[in-house]
Design an enzyme around this catalytic site. Structure first.
Site, mmCIF file in Angstrom:
data_model
loop_
_atom_site.group_PDB
_atom_site.id
_atom_site.type_symbol
_atom_site.label_atom_id
_atom_site.label_comp_id
_atom_site.label_asym_id
_atom_site.label_seq_id
_atom_site.Cartn_x
_atom_site.Cartn_y
_atom_site.Cartn_z
ATOM 1 N N ALA A 1 11.587 30.807 71.281
ATOM 2 C CA ALA A 1 11.915 32.222 71.481
ATOM 3 C C ALA A 1 13.142 32.419 72.366
ATOM 4 C CB ALA A 1 10.717 32.947 72.089
ATOM 5 N N SER B 1 15.667 29.700 73.009
ATOM 6 C CA SER B 1 16.826 28.905 72.625
ATOM 7 C C SER B 1 16.493 28.021 71.429
ATOM 8 C CB SER B 1 17.297 28.036 73.800
ATOM 9 O OG SER B 1 16.288 27.097 74.160
ATOM 10 N N ARG C 1 17.955 24.273 69.152
ATOM 11 C CA ARG C 1 18.744 23.042 69.243
ATOM 12 C C ARG C 1 18.700 22.312 67.908
ATOM 13 N NH1 ARG C 1 14.744 19.024 72.726
ATOM 14 N NH2 ARG C 1 12.813 19.724 71.771
ATOM 15 N N GLY D 1 6.127 31.528 65.889
ATOM 16 C CA GLY D 1 5.304 32.113 64.835
ATOM 17 C C GLY D 1 5.395 33.628 64.752
ATOM 18 N N ASP E 1 6.400 25.667 65.659
ATOM 19 C CA ASP E 1 6.860 24.645 66.597
ATOM 20 C C ASP E 1 5.713 23.906 67.278
ATOM 21 O OD1 ASP E 1 6.193 26.892 68.104
ATOM 22 O OD2 ASP E 1 8.167 27.134 69.001
ATOM 23 N N THR F 1 8.214 29.452 76.070
ATOM 24 C CA THR F 1 8.056 30.877 76.317
ATOM 25 C C THR F 1 6.577 31.245 76.304
ATOM 26 O OG1 THR F 1 10.221 31.390 75.380
ATOM 27 C CG2 THR F 1 8.615 33.181 75.446
ATOM 28 N N ASN G 1 -3.514 31.015 73.161
ATOM 29 C CA ASN G 1 -2.136 31.427 73.441
ATOM 30 C C ASN G 1 -2.093 32.116 74.799
ATOM 31 O OD1 ASN G 1 -0.404 31.071 70.812
ATOM 32 N ND2 ASN G 1 -2.396 31.817 70.136
#
Length: 406
Positions: free
Chosen positions: A13, A15, A17, A84, A244, A266, A303
Site C-alpha cells: 500500500a 511502495s 519494487r 487485496g 502479497d 501497512t 488483519n
C-alpha cells in the site's frame, strides 16, 4: 549451469519494487532493480490509486530488469503481487474504466451496517468466512451499486488491481485465487464466487472473472509491452499468490503445525496456514478471516492495522515541519516511556487518512488515559499497542485451533 531469471513485482500500500530472482544450482539470488512509492490521489473528494503511474512504474522496472540491448539476462517469467480488496472495471472494448478507488476512501462509511439489514452478518460469514472490515470489496461494490455509479452497470469485467496488471501484461482477464478470496465475495468452501449472496445485494455477477489457482501461467507478455520496455523476448506471465501475504506465507521456512506468522507492512496479518476453512461461531466472534493461500491452502489470520499507524504519524509530523525517517521514529519510540497510553489499533477512525495523532489524543480522552506528549510518545503508543494486539491475536488463535503455537 546458467540460471533462470524471474522478475517479481511486489506492490504494497505504501511502495512497490521490482526484484529479479535467479535460480542457479538450487540457490536463489535476489537483485532489486527498481523501487517506487505507490501513487494515490484525490479526485472530486474521493481517494483513488493512480493506475497509470503504477503501470508506468512496472514498465520502468521491466526496462531496468531487461538491462538494455547489451544485457545477457533473459527473463523466463514475470509475476506480480499486490495488496487485496481493491478492484477496477473493464469496458466492453477492454479499456480500464477510470482509476480504482482506494480502500481507505470514505465511500464505505456506514455501508457495512446497511448491508447487514439486507443479508445478516452471520449469513455473510457462513458463506465467505472473511473478517468484517469496512474496506472489504463487498462493501465497496455495495457502495458503488447504491450510488448508481454507471461504471458498474456498464462494465464487461471485474478485476482486482493485481489482476488488472496481469491483464495489461497479457490481455487475459482472469482472477487469481488468493486475491479473489480477500473480497468477502468468494465462497471459501465451494471455491467459487458467492453468487447467491451477491445477487441479493444487486451485484451484476456476469462480470465476475474466472478464478485460477496460484501458479497459473496466464500467457506470454504482450509483444507491444515487450518492445516498449526493450525486451527481445516475451517471457511468460505467471499468477503467483497474487495477494502479497499469500506469497509471503508461501515463503515462510517452517514445517509442522505449531507455528504462526506475522506479515507486517501497512497492515499486519497474523495467523496460521490450514488445509480447510475454519468457519464457526467462535471464529465469527473473534472476527478472523479465511483467505486463499498458495497450493489451495487456507490462510487463517487476523488483519490488524499494522504500520499504517506509524506511516500516518510520520505524515502528520511532516505537516508540522518534522521530516523523520522510519529509523529515527523507531529510535524516538525506543527512548519514550513504555505503556504510557494504549490504543485499539483497529479503532474505526484510524482507518481513514489524516491527523492520526489528533485521533489518538481523542481516543485517550474517551478512555481516560494520559495523552502522548511527544512525537516519540505517539510512536511508542502505536508500537506498544500493536505488540499487545499481537499477543491477544496469538492467544485467540490457540483457543480456536485447540493447540499451542510456538
Amino acid at each position: 549451469m546458467a540460471g533462470s531469471h524471474y522478475l517479481a513485482f511486489d506492490l504494497g500500500a505504501e511502495s512497490g519494487r521490482a526484484v529479479i530472482g535467479t535460480l542457479n544450482n538450487g540457490r536463489l539470488i535476489l537483485d532489486e532493480k527498481h523501487r517506487f512509492p505507490n501513487p494515490t490521489g484525490r479526485i472530486n473528494g474521493h481517494l483513488h490509486w493512480n493506475l497509470l503511474q503504477q503501470w508506468e512504474e512496472l514498465k520502468t522496472g521491466l526496462r531496468k530488469a531487461a538491462g538494455g540491448p547489451e544485457s545477457k539476462i533473459t527473463l523466463s517469467g514475470i509475476g506480480v503481487d499486490t495488496w487485496g480488496v481493491d478492484y477496477g472495471l473493464l469496458s466492453l472494448d477492454g479499456q480500464v474504466i477510470g482509476n480504482p478507488y482506494h480502500y481507505r476512501d470514505t465511500r464505505t462509511q456506514g455501508v457495512m451496517d446497511a448491508t447487514f439489514k439486507r443479508v445478516s452478518r452471520q449469513d455473510i460469514f457462513e458463506v465467505t468466512g472473511i473478517q468484517f472490515m469496512p474496506i472489504n470489496t463487498l462493501y465497496q461494490v455495495v457502495a458503488q451499486h447504491e450510488s448508481k455509479d454507471w461504471a458498474l452497470s456498464a462494465a464487461k469485467k471485474f478485476l482486482f488491481v493485481g489482476d488488472i496488471f496481469n491483464y495489461l501484461f497479457t490481455g487475459i482477464a482472469k482472477s487469481e485465487f488468493s486475491i479473489a478470496s480477500t473480497s468477502q465475495m468468494y465462497d471459501m468452501r465451494k471455491k467459487a464466487w458467492a453468487t447467491g449472496l451477491l445477487e441479493k445485494l444487486g451485484f451484476p455477477v456476469a462480470i465476475l472473472p474466472e478464478v485460477v489457482p496460484s501458479g497459473t501461467v496466464l500467457g506470454p507478455l504482450l509483444k507491444t509491452v515487450a518492445a516498449e520496455c526493450g525486451l527481445s523476448q516475451t517471457p511468460l506471465v505467471i499468477a503467483p499468490g497474487l495477494h502479497d501475504t499469500a506469497s509471503a506465507v508461501a515463503g515462510v521456512p517452517a514445517e509442522g503445525n505449531d507455528w504462526c506468522y506475522i506479515s507486517s507492512g501497512t497492515w499486519s496479518l497474523m495467523g496460521v496456514e490450514i488445509d480447510e476453512p475454519l468457519i464457526n461461531d467462535k471464529t465469527l466472534k473473534y472476527n478472523y478471516t479465511n483467505e486463499g493461500g498458495v497450493g489451495g491452502k487456507t490462510r487463517f489470520p487476523k488483519n490488524i492495522m499494522g504500520m499504517w499507524l506509524i506511516q500516518e504519524c510520520r505524515r502528520h509530523f511532516r505537516t508540522e515541519g518534522y521530516d523523520h525517517t522510519y529509523a529515527e521514529l523507531t529510535q524516538m519510540g525506543e527512548r519514550a516511556k513504555g505503556f504510557g497510553a494504549l490504543i485499539d489499533p483497529d479503532y474505526t477512525p484510524f482507518y481513514t487518512p489524516g491527523e492520526l495523532p489528533v485521533k489518538i489524543e481523542e481516543f485517550c480522552k474517551q478512555t481516560k488515559q494520559q495523552r502522548p506528549a511527544t512525537r516519540g510518545d505517539f510512536v511508542r503508543t502505536c508500537l506498544d499497542s500493536l505488540a499487545l494486539t499481537y499477543r491477544r491475536t496469538l492467544e485467540n488463535l490457540e483457543d480456536m485451533l485447540g493447540r499451542r503455537l510456538g
